[in-house]
Design an enzyme around this catalytic site. Structure first.
Site, PDB file in Angstrom:
ATOM      1  N   HIS A 248       0.803  -1.223   0.000  1.00 19.63           N
ATOM      2  CA  HIS A 248       0.000   0.000   0.000  1.00 19.63           C
ATOM      3  C   HIS A 248       0.848   1.291   0.000  1.00 19.63           C
ATOM      4  O   HIS A 248       0.805   2.063  -0.942  1.00 19.63           O
ATOM      5  CB  HIS A 248      -0.909   0.032   1.238  1.00 19.63           C
ATOM      6  CG  HIS A 248      -1.758  -1.182   1.424  1.00 19.63           C
ATOM      7  ND1 HIS A 248      -2.855  -1.461   0.644  1.00 19.63           N
ATOM      8  CD2 HIS A 248      -1.673  -2.194   2.323  1.00 19.63           C
ATOM      9  CE1 HIS A 248      -3.420  -2.585   1.053  1.00 19.63           C
ATOM     10  NE2 HIS A 248      -2.718  -3.061   2.073  1.00 19.63           N
TER      11      HIS A 248
HETATM   12  O1  RIB Z   1      -5.166  -0.139   4.606  1.00 14.70           O
HETATM   13  C1  RIB Z   1      -3.779  -0.104   4.419  1.00 14.70           C
HETATM   14  C2  RIB Z   1      -3.166   0.979   5.254  1.00 14.70           C
HETATM   15  O2  RIB Z   1      -3.423   0.719   6.627  1.00 14.70           O
HETATM   16  C3  RIB Z   1      -1.628   1.017   5.131  1.00 14.70           C
HETATM   17  O3  RIB Z   1      -1.182   2.337   5.349  1.00 14.70           O
HETATM   18  C4  RIB Z   1      -1.185   0.129   6.244  1.00 14.70           C
HETATM   19  O4  RIB Z   1       0.132   0.454   6.710  1.00 14.70           O
HETATM   20  C5  RIB Z   1      -2.193   0.470   7.310  1.00 14.70           C
HETATM   21  O5  RIB Z   1      -1.759   1.666   7.957  1.00 14.70           O
END
Ligand code: RIB
Ligand code: CA
Length: 318
Positions: A248
């Site tokens: 992500h």
């Molecule tokens: O949903 C994914 C996000 O939530 C990313 O930033 C992961 O590190 C968590 O913080």
């Protein structure tokens, strides 16, 4: 060859490390020509603040970056109890590798004060906020010092979801879900904003061939990253049956380094805060069916191979 659009950006990384946050921070460390990292601000999210702050220091130490200043921020959402994600990231938030406790120390200043001071001291329109976790620090800074809002160049944020729905509830992505009230403030502040939702990040899977290329770099940061990802991906493999987990947070820094990897469109995005069923949902008007202000550039496509080529090339430079 660098994109003609990219220029060297002054950035603050607001983060809740988190293995994927670590990949974003590593990408920033490996891209000094494109990003000038003014500081790292930590927030409660994946794990409590004491651990996200510890983890940020560990990452700086692992990459031999004692020069990078780390500031601890808000330890809970604006008005809701903290929800964490140890089920994904492990108890420490950086489970996977064996990591020594950091010897580096946090800065004495609170994240929010650092964000306010930096935006007031740097020339207006030159600082980009890169958010990788819940938006509590940013919303608190905007509320406490509204004068800084117009001084922000851009916010590039990982969060939300459109056709991919949510990952912590059927409707909400974790970063927005943890502090929907903060997200409502930030998305509604009028700052130019770019969003990397699950629709993009779910195209970026840590496939075995990609992880093998990372391992082949052979440096301590690269090996640690591989061990982090091999821990982090297990949750998504079980849940989605995918070949690897979605990476992500590095999408935020990759956008600044190579924006041509991504494509999307300017849309209205509103945050649900009233309904408990859909709290934290990003309501994205992709088809412009309303006349609500188009406040966010929402990304939906990405060159996945190009993204991992960039990541691996820059990790090798750390
Ligand atoms: O949903 C994914 C996000 O939530 C990313 O930033 C992961 O590190 C968590 O913080
Ligand atoms: Ca994160």
């Amino acid at each position: 060859m660098r994109d003609k659009m990219s220029d060297r950006r002054k950035i603050i990384i607001d983060t809740d490390p988190g293995q994927d946050d670590a990949a974003a921070i590593f990408l920033a460390f490996g891209s000094p020509q494109e990003v000038d990292l003014l500081g790292i601000t930590t927030v409660a999210g994946n794990v409590p603040l004491s651990l996200t702050s510890r983890n940020a220091l560990i990452l700086c130490e692992l990459c031999n970056r004692p020069d990078v200043k780390v500031f601890a921020g808000c330890d809970r959402p604006l008005s809701r109890p903290l929800v964490t994600a140890e089920h994904v990231h492990g108890k420490t938030g950086l489970d996977g590798p064996t990591l020594a406790e950091p010897t580096l120390k946090l800065q004495p200043q609170h994240s929010v004060d650092f964000i306010i001071e930096t935006l007031r001291n740097e020339p207006s329109g030159t600082v980009t906020l890169c958010t990788l976790g819940p938006l509590t620090n940013i919303a608190t800074a905007f509320t406490r010092a509204p004068d800084i809002i117009s001084r922000v160049r851009e916010i590039v944020s990982m969060g939300g979801g459109f056709s991919e729905g949510g990952n912590i509830t059927p409707a909400a992505e974790f970063n927005i879900y943890v502090d929907p009230e903060a997200a409502k403030i930030v998305f509604g502040a009028g700052v130019p904003m770019v969003l990397m939702p699950l629709d993009v990040t779910h195209q970026l899977l840590t496939r075995k061939d990609r992880v093998a290329r990372m391992r082949a770099i052979g440096t301590a940061p690269a090996i640690a990253m591989v061990e982090m990802l091999e821990f982090f991906e297990r949750f998504d493999i079980e849940k989605y049956g995918s070949d690897g987990g979605p990476l992500h947070d590095p999408t935020v820094v990759a956008y600044l380094v190579k924006p041509s990897l991504f494509d999307g469109r300017l849309c209205n995005v509103e945050i649900e805060t009233a309904s408990e069923l859909t709290a934290g949902m990003t309501v994205i008007d992709w088809w412009h069916v309303t006349d609500r202000k188009r406040n966010v550039k929402v990304m939906r496509s990405v060159d996945a191979d190009g993204f991992f080529d960039l990541l691996i090339e820059r990790f090798a430079r750390i």
